[in-house]
Design a protein around this motif. Structure first.
Motif, PDB file in Angstrom:
ATOM      1  N   LEU A  60       0.842  -1.187   0.000  1.00 39.56           N
ATOM      2  CA  LEU A  60       0.000   0.000   0.000  1.00 39.56           C
ATOM      3  C   LEU A  60       0.885   1.249   0.000  1.00 39.56           C
ATOM      4  CD1 LEU A  60      -2.897  -0.948   2.435  1.00 39.56           C
ATOM      5  CD2 LEU A  60      -2.555  -1.536   0.045  1.00 39.56           C
ATOM      6  N   PRO A  61       0.311   2.422  -0.346  1.00 37.32           N
ATOM      7  CA  PRO A  61       1.115   3.643  -0.471  1.00 37.32           C
ATOM      8  C   PRO A  61       1.552   4.206   0.884  1.00 37.32           C
ATOM      9  CG  PRO A  61      -1.188   4.139  -0.864  1.00 37.32           C
ATOM     10  CD  PRO A  61      -1.089   2.639  -0.770  1.00 37.32           C
ATOM     11  N   LEU A  62       2.559   3.573   1.450  1.00 43.45           N
ATOM     12  CA  LEU A  62       3.103   3.991   2.740  1.00 43.45           C
ATOM     13  C   LEU A  62       3.653   5.413   2.640  1.00 43.45           C
ATOM     14  CD1 LEU A  62       3.975   3.065   5.657  1.00 43.45           C
ATOM     15  CD2 LEU A  62       6.180   2.485   4.624  1.00 43.45           C
ATOM     16  N   VAL A  63       3.357   6.238   3.644  1.00 43.97           N
ATOM     17  CA  VAL A  63       3.879   7.605   3.674  1.00 43.97           C
ATOM     18  C   VAL A  63       4.247   7.974   5.103  1.00 43.97           C
ATOM     19  CG1 VAL A  63       1.520   8.532   3.796  1.00 43.97           C
ATOM     20  CG2 VAL A  63       3.406  10.028   3.153  1.00 43.97           C
ATOM     21  N   PHE A  64       5.422   8.550   5.256  1.00 45.21           N
ATOM     22  CA  PHE A  64       5.918   9.022   6.547  1.00 45.21           C
ATOM     23  C   PHE A  64       5.989  10.546   6.488  1.00 45.21           C
ATOM     24  CE2 PHE A  64       9.598  10.471   9.071  1.00 45.21           C
ATOM     25  CZ  PHE A  64       9.159  10.090  10.333  1.00 45.21           C
ATOM     26  N   THR A  65       5.356  11.226   7.443  1.00 45.86           N
ATOM     27  CA  THR A  65       5.235  12.682   7.389  1.00 45.86           C
ATOM     28  C   THR A  65       5.666  13.316   8.707  1.00 45.86           C
ATOM     29  OG1 THR A  65       3.320  12.414   5.932  1.00 45.86           O
ATOM     30  CG2 THR A  65       3.714  14.604   6.820  1.00 45.86           C
ATOM     31  N   LEU A  66       6.445  14.387   8.599  1.00 46.83           N
ATOM     32  CA  LEU A  66       6.793  15.239   9.731  1.00 46.83           C
ATOM     33  C   LEU A  66       6.140  16.593   9.509  1.00 46.83           C
ATOM     34  CD1 LEU A  66      10.617  14.512  10.092  1.00 46.83           C
ATOM     35  CD2 LEU A  66       8.788  13.662  11.577  1.00 46.83           C
ATOM     36  N   GLY A  67       5.693  17.222  10.584  1.00 48.66           N
ATOM     37  CA  GLY A  67       5.030  18.502  10.410  1.00 48.66           C
ATOM     38  C   GLY A  67       5.257  19.445  11.565  1.00 48.66           C
ATOM     39  N   ILE A  68       5.060  20.730  11.280  1.00 47.64           N
ATOM     40  CA  ILE A  68       5.208  21.778  12.278  1.00 47.64           C
ATOM     41  C   ILE A  68       4.199  22.873  11.947  1.00 47.64           C
ATOM     42  CG2 ILE A  68       7.027  22.895  10.914  1.00 47.64           C
ATOM     43  CD1 ILE A  68       8.280  23.856  13.500  1.00 47.64           C
ATOM     44  N   SER A  69       3.627  23.495  12.968  1.00 49.81           N
ATOM     45  CA  SER A  69       2.673  24.570  12.723  1.00 49.81           C
ATOM     46  C   SER A  69       2.709  25.566  13.870  1.00 49.81           C
ATOM     47  CB  SER A  69       1.252  24.026  12.540  1.00 49.81           C
ATOM     48  OG  SER A  69       0.773  23.457  13.738  1.00 49.81           O
ATOM     49  N   MET A  70       2.235  26.778  13.569  1.00 47.35           N
ATOM     50  CA  MET A  70       2.209  27.827  14.582  1.00 47.35           C
ATOM     51  C   MET A  70       1.311  28.954  14.111  1.00 47.35           C
ATOM     52  SD  MET A  70       5.419  29.935  16.223  1.00 47.35           S
ATOM     53  CE  MET A  70       5.181  30.991  17.661  1.00 47.35           C
ATOM     54  N   ASP A  71       0.616  29.586  15.048  1.00 52.73           N
ATOM     55  CA  ASP A  71      -0.123  30.800  14.759  1.00 52.73           C
ATOM     56  C   ASP A  71       0.887  31.947  14.761  1.00 52.73           C
ATOM     57  OD1 ASP A  71      -1.747  32.987  14.562  1.00 52.73           O
ATOM     58  OD2 ASP A  71      -2.923  32.577  16.376  1.00 52.73           O
ATOM     59  N   ILE A  72       1.198  32.466  13.588  1.00 55.29           N
ATOM     60  CA  ILE A  72       2.265  33.470  13.501  1.00 55.29           C
ATOM     61  C   ILE A  72       1.842  34.811  14.098  1.00 55.29           C
ATOM     62  CG2 ILE A  72       3.365  32.381  11.520  1.00 55.29           C
ATOM     63  CD1 ILE A  72       1.997  34.322   9.700  1.00 55.29           C
ATOM     64  N   LEU A  73       0.556  34.994  14.381  1.00 51.79           N
ATOM     65  CA  LEU A  73       0.132  36.207  15.066  1.00 51.79           C
ATOM     66  C   LEU A  73       0.507  36.175  16.546  1.00 51.79           C
ATOM     67  CD1 LEU A  73      -3.347  37.121  13.509  1.00 51.79           C
ATOM     68  CD2 LEU A  73      -1.048  37.866  12.858  1.00 51.79           C
ATOM     69  N   ASP A  74       0.963  35.014  17.046  1.00 50.00           N
ATOM     70  CA  ASP A  74       1.488  34.946  18.412  1.00 50.00           C
ATOM     71  C   ASP A  74       2.725  35.824  18.583  1.00 50.00           C
ATOM     72  OD1 ASP A  74      -0.468  33.247  19.192  1.00 50.00           O
ATOM     73  OD2 ASP A  74       0.759  31.434  19.177  1.00 50.00           O
ATOM     74  N   LEU A  75       3.378  36.138  17.466  1.00 52.83           N
ATOM     75  CA  LEU A  75       4.623  36.910  17.528  1.00 52.83           C
ATOM     76  C   LEU A  75       4.395  38.417  17.519  1.00 52.83           C
ATOM     77  CD1 LEU A  75       6.667  34.775  14.977  1.00 52.83           C
ATOM     78  CD2 LEU A  75       6.608  34.560  17.471  1.00 52.83           C
ATOM     79  N   VAL A  76       3.138  38.822  17.322  1.00 52.54           N
ATOM     80  CA  VAL A  76       2.814  40.248  17.294  1.00 52.54           C
ATOM     81  C   VAL A  76       1.586  40.495  18.163  1.00 52.54           C
ATOM     82  CG1 VAL A  76       3.803  40.583  15.008  1.00 52.54           C
ATOM     83  CG2 VAL A  76       1.371  40.012  15.240  1.00 52.54           C
ATOM     84  N   THR A  77       1.345  41.750  18.479  1.00 52.77           N
ATOM     85  CA  THR A  77       0.169  42.133  19.251  1.00 52.77           C
ATOM     86  C   THR A  77      -0.759  42.945  18.363  1.00 52.77           C
ATOM     87  OG1 THR A  77       1.445  42.190  21.312  1.00 52.77           O
ATOM     88  CG2 THR A  77      -0.673  43.339  21.285  1.00 52.77           C
ATOM     89  N   LEU A  78      -1.964  42.424  18.174  1.00 52.35           N
ATOM     90  CA  LEU A  78      -2.946  43.093  17.325  1.00 52.35           C
ATOM     91  C   LEU A  78      -4.205  43.383  18.121  1.00 52.35           C
ATOM     92  CD1 LEU A  78      -2.748  41.035  13.987  1.00 52.35           C
ATOM     93  CD2 LEU A  78      -1.698  43.255  14.461  1.00 52.35           C
ATOM     94  N   GLY A  79      -4.827  44.505  17.816  1.00 52.65           N
ATOM     95  CA  GLY A  79      -6.116  44.811  18.406  1.00 52.65           C
ATOM     96  C   GLY A  79      -7.227  44.341  17.494  1.00 52.65           C
ATOM     97  N   GLY A  80      -8.446  44.733  17.803  1.00 58.10           N
ATOM     98  CA  GLY A  80      -9.554  44.377  16.945  1.00 58.10           C
ATOM     99  C   GLY A  80     -10.128  43.012  17.245  1.00 58.10           C
ATOM    100  N   PRO A  81     -10.881  42.444  16.318  1.00 63.38           N
ATOM    101  CA  PRO A  81     -11.546  41.151  16.547  1.00 63.38           C
ATOM    102  C   PRO A  81     -10.543  40.004  16.646  1.00 63.38           C
ATOM    103  CG  PRO A  81     -11.758  41.805  14.250  1.00 63.38           C
ATOM    104  CD  PRO A  81     -11.152  42.982  14.973  1.00 63.38           C
ATOM    105  N   LYS A  82     -11.003  38.896  17.224  1.00 66.55           N
ATOM    106  CA  LYS A  82     -10.165  37.712  17.352  1.00 66.55           C
ATOM    107  C   LYS A  82      -9.828  37.161  15.973  1.00 66.55           C
ATOM    108  CE  LYS A  82     -10.140  33.032  19.269  1.00 66.55           C
ATOM    109  NZ  LYS A  82     -10.931  31.991  19.984  1.00 66.55           N
ATOM    110  N   GLN A  83      -8.537  36.919  15.756  1.00 66.96           N
ATOM    111  CA  GLN A  83      -8.112  36.375  14.478  1.00 66.96           C
ATOM    112  C   GLN A  83      -6.803  35.605  14.653  1.00 66.96           C
ATOM    113  OE1 GLN A  83      -7.148  39.577  11.687  1.00 66.96           O
ATOM    114  NE2 GLN A  83      -7.028  40.996  13.394  1.00 66.96           N
TER     115      GLN A  83
END
Length: 336
Positions: free
Chosen positions: A233-256
């Motif tokens: 079968l089509p074996l696949v090995f995957t590595l991944g990384i993710s992050m909310d890049i807005l964590d690095l800045v401070t923004l006002g306004g609605p949640k995003q």
């Protein structure tokens, strides 16, 4: 001081991504054959819109069974159900369903089931016949079929580390073949296989803002064969990384939020790929998504959106597919 911390986080993220991508940046020749490629096609619209870069995405909930079962452990709802349809190339349709339940507030983990089927439509069936001027005789039409039924489980071992796995029963029926036996006789052979396959994965929350690492192995099975040539079968090995890049800045306004996800995948049957996906979310109501897959010249860019309210979510993905025009996917999800 805070700026230095943010720069350190960003530098660490870049270094990590470079480390993941370094080993797969080179071109590789095809090393092995595999079958039942329908297992490699994503029906989920959310995942497809992000180029499949979702092995760290806990918002997939029960749909994580198709990518990284460990992400299912991050589900906070009691139940989750999803139904997806993928209008694939050559008038092929993929349908997928998933269901997960989190009893006793997740004390004993999350249990899930998945189902995937493929409708290939009608296919012309022929048989070799050397006495016929055409070299074959028409045997009418037949309908090949493929389906998968899986049972999965995920558990958060700590507040940062989760594991998950799934066992799948896979069935593919390619119809009946007529094989010559000797010089004057023949026999009918049914081309149907029902192997077992296994998926498993891990998810690690680093504690550094929303930075998450993930790993998954999908479609692990023994070798099988129809007639003479064996394949896996089509074996696949995957590595991944993710992050909310807005964590690095401070923004006002609605949640995003702007979630950036990068996956690096090693396949049995074709060269490695890097998938990059981005998901912009506004007030948990609207998501706009995009993605890119390296080394795929037909469907390298992906687009999509999602809307959600009161536990209901609708996702749509659009993928330009070269000479095949386009591929569209739609997913409906309900959580309670």
């Amino acid at each position: 001081r805070n700026m230095n911390k943010r720069l350190s986080y960003l530098a660490g993220l870049i270094v990590t991504l470079c480390f993941i991508g370094e080993g797969i940046a080179q071109e590789h020749e095809k090393l092995a054959q595999s079958g039942m490629q329908f297992l490699s096609v994503a029906a989920d619209a959310r995942a497809a819109a992000m180029a499949g870069a979702v092995i760290t995405d806990t918002e997939m909930k029960s749909g994580a069974l198709f990518f990284n079962p460990a992400c299912m452990a991050g589900m906070s709802d009691f139940i989750d159900f999803s139904a997806s349809q993928n209008k694939w190339i050559a008038d092929i349709t993929h349908n997928a369903f998933s269901f997960a339940i989190r009893p006793w507030h997740g004390e004993y983990g999350v249990f899930g089931v998945s189902f995937q089927s493929v409708d290939y439509g009608e296919v012309l069936k022929t048989r070799v016949d050397k006495t016929n001027p055409l070299g074959y005789v028409d045997m009418g039409d037949f309908s090949p079929s493929s389906l998968t039924i899986g049972v999965g489980y995920a558990k958060a071992l700590t507040d940062r580390f989760s594991v998950g796995g799934q066992m799948k029963w896979v069935r593919q029926n390619l119809g009946e073949s007529i094989i010559s036996v000797g010089t004057d006789s023949s026999t009918a052979v049914e081309n149907e296989l029902t192997p077992l396959a296994f998926d498993f994965g891990t998810l690690f929350h680093t504690g550094v803002k929303s930075l998450v690492f993930g790993m998954s192995v999908r479609n692990f099975s023994k070798e099988i064969k129809y007639a003479q040539e064996g394949f896996q079968l089509p074996l696949v090995f995957t590595l991944g990384i993710s992050m909310d890049i807005l964590d690095l800045v401070t923004l006002g306004g609605p949640k995003q939020s702007v979630v950036l996800s990068i996956n690096a995948a090693h396949y049995r049957s074709h060269p490695e790929q890097i998938m990059v996906g981005i998901d912009y979310r506004l007030m948990d109501l609207l998501s706009i998504r995009g993605g890119y897959v390296s080394g795929d010249y037909e469907d390298n860019f992906t687009f999509g959106f999602g809307v959600s309210h009161y536990g209901f979510q609708l996702d749509y993905a659009y993928t330009p597919f070269g000479i095949f025009d386009k591929v569209q996917r739609m997913t409906i999800r309900f959580s309670l």
